[in-house]
Design a protein around this motif. Structure first.
Motif, short mmCIF file in Angstrom:
data_model
loop_
_atom_site.label_atom_id
_atom_site.label_comp_id
_atom_site.label_asym_id
_atom_site.label_seq_id
_atom_site.Cartn_x
_atom_site.Cartn_y
_atom_site.Cartn_z
N THR A 1 0.83 -1.20 0.00
CA THR A 1 0.00 0.00 0.00
C THR A 1 0.87 1.25 0.00
O THR A 1 0.58 2.22 -0.71
N ALA A 2 1.94 1.24 0.80
CA ALA A 2 2.84 2.39 0.87
C ALA A 2 3.50 2.66 -0.48
O ALA A 2 3.65 3.81 -0.89
N ARG A 3 3.87 1.59 -1.20
CA ARG A 3 4.49 1.78 -2.51
C ARG A 3 3.50 2.37 -3.50
O ARG A 3 3.88 3.15 -4.37
N GLY A 4 2.25 1.99 -3.38
CA GLY A 4 1.22 2.62 -4.22
C GLY A 4 1.11 4.10 -3.92
O GLY A 4 0.97 4.93 -4.82
N THR A 5 1.20 4.45 -2.62
CA THR A 5 1.14 5.86 -2.23
C THR A 5 2.34 6.62 -2.77
O THR A 5 2.23 7.76 -3.21
N ILE A 6 3.52 5.98 -2.74
CA ILE A 6 4.72 6.61 -3.27
C ILE A 6 4.57 6.87 -4.77
O ILE A 6 4.92 7.94 -5.27
N ALA A 7 4.04 5.87 -5.50
CA ALA A 7 3.84 6.03 -6.94
C ALA A 7 2.83 7.14 -7.22
O ALA A 7 3.01 7.95 -8.14
N GLY A 8 1.75 7.19 -6.44
CA GLY A 8 0.76 8.24 -6.62
C GLY A 8 1.33 9.61 -6.32
O GLY A 8 1.06 10.58 -7.04
#
Length: 210
Positions: free
Chosen positions: A37-44
């Motif tokens: 989830t955190a990596r998705g937030t980083i990408a966003g």
């Protein structure tokens, strides 16, 4: 072509390291949703920074900042996003500990998915008018007067997004490595309360234009 690239790299890295809403959100995402989830937030977040850069290169950020009403709307929306995150974090921190926690077991993160994290990241980034201020006021200082200004500005925006993403990947990895400590009931609750308060204060400050 962009000039003074080393100075730009150092500037964006130090900017990413500054404590603030970004780090508070990343801590929340790691503890609540895990690294995926955190990596998705980083990408966003990186996507949002790139969009701000493209907007600045096209002159849209300048138009936005020249319109007090439009700027106020974006600023207030960004503040609402941060305040909402803060309230949710505080509510989660105040929930009674589960039986597993009472036995001293770490609280498992509930993987909310890459897409959910991505939406959170891009929403937080686009709702942060300070990113627009950086894009429109700092980025041009690292672009040469000659050559394709739009492409150079966009390229610098890509570098800015990449540098920020690299820092957050390292930061979230460190948080995850220390998960056994930060998921202890007392530490987790204290960290959640502190993170929630930080998000609330930053949200109010952003909405108020501080």
């Amino acid at each position: 072509m962009p000039s003074h690239l080393p100075a730009f790299l150092i500037t964006t890295w130090l900017l990413a390291m500054l404590p603030g809403a970004g780090q508070a959100v990343m801590i929340r995402q790691v503890l609540a949703g895990g690294l995926r989830t955190a990596r998705g937030t980083i990408a966003g977040n990186a996507t949002g920074l790139l969009l701000w850069s493209v907007a600045a290169a096209a002159g849209l950020s300048a138009v936005l900042l020249a319109s007090p009403r439009a700027y106020a709307v974006i600023r207030i929306l960004g503040g609402v996003v941060l305040v909402t995150l803060g309230v949710r974090t505080l509510l989660a921190a105040r929930r009674p500990a589960s039986a597993a926690v009472d036995c001293g077991s770490p609280v498992p993160a509930v993987d909310t998915g890459f897409r959910s994290g991505y939406a959170m990241g891009i929403g937080t980034s686009l709702g942060n008018p300070k990113a627009g201020v950086f894009a429109v006021s700092v980025l041009p200082q690292f672009v040469t007067a000659s050559g394709p200004v739009f492409l150079s500005s966009t390229a610098l925006g890509g570098v800015w997004a990449l540098v920020t993403a690299c820092w957050y990947l390292l930061f979230t990895w460190l948080v995850q490595r220390g998960r056994a400590l930060v998921t202890r009931p007392a530490v987790s609750r204290g960290l959640g309360l502190a993170t929630g308060v930080v998000l609330l204060v930053l949200g109010v400050a952003v909405a108020a234009g501080a």
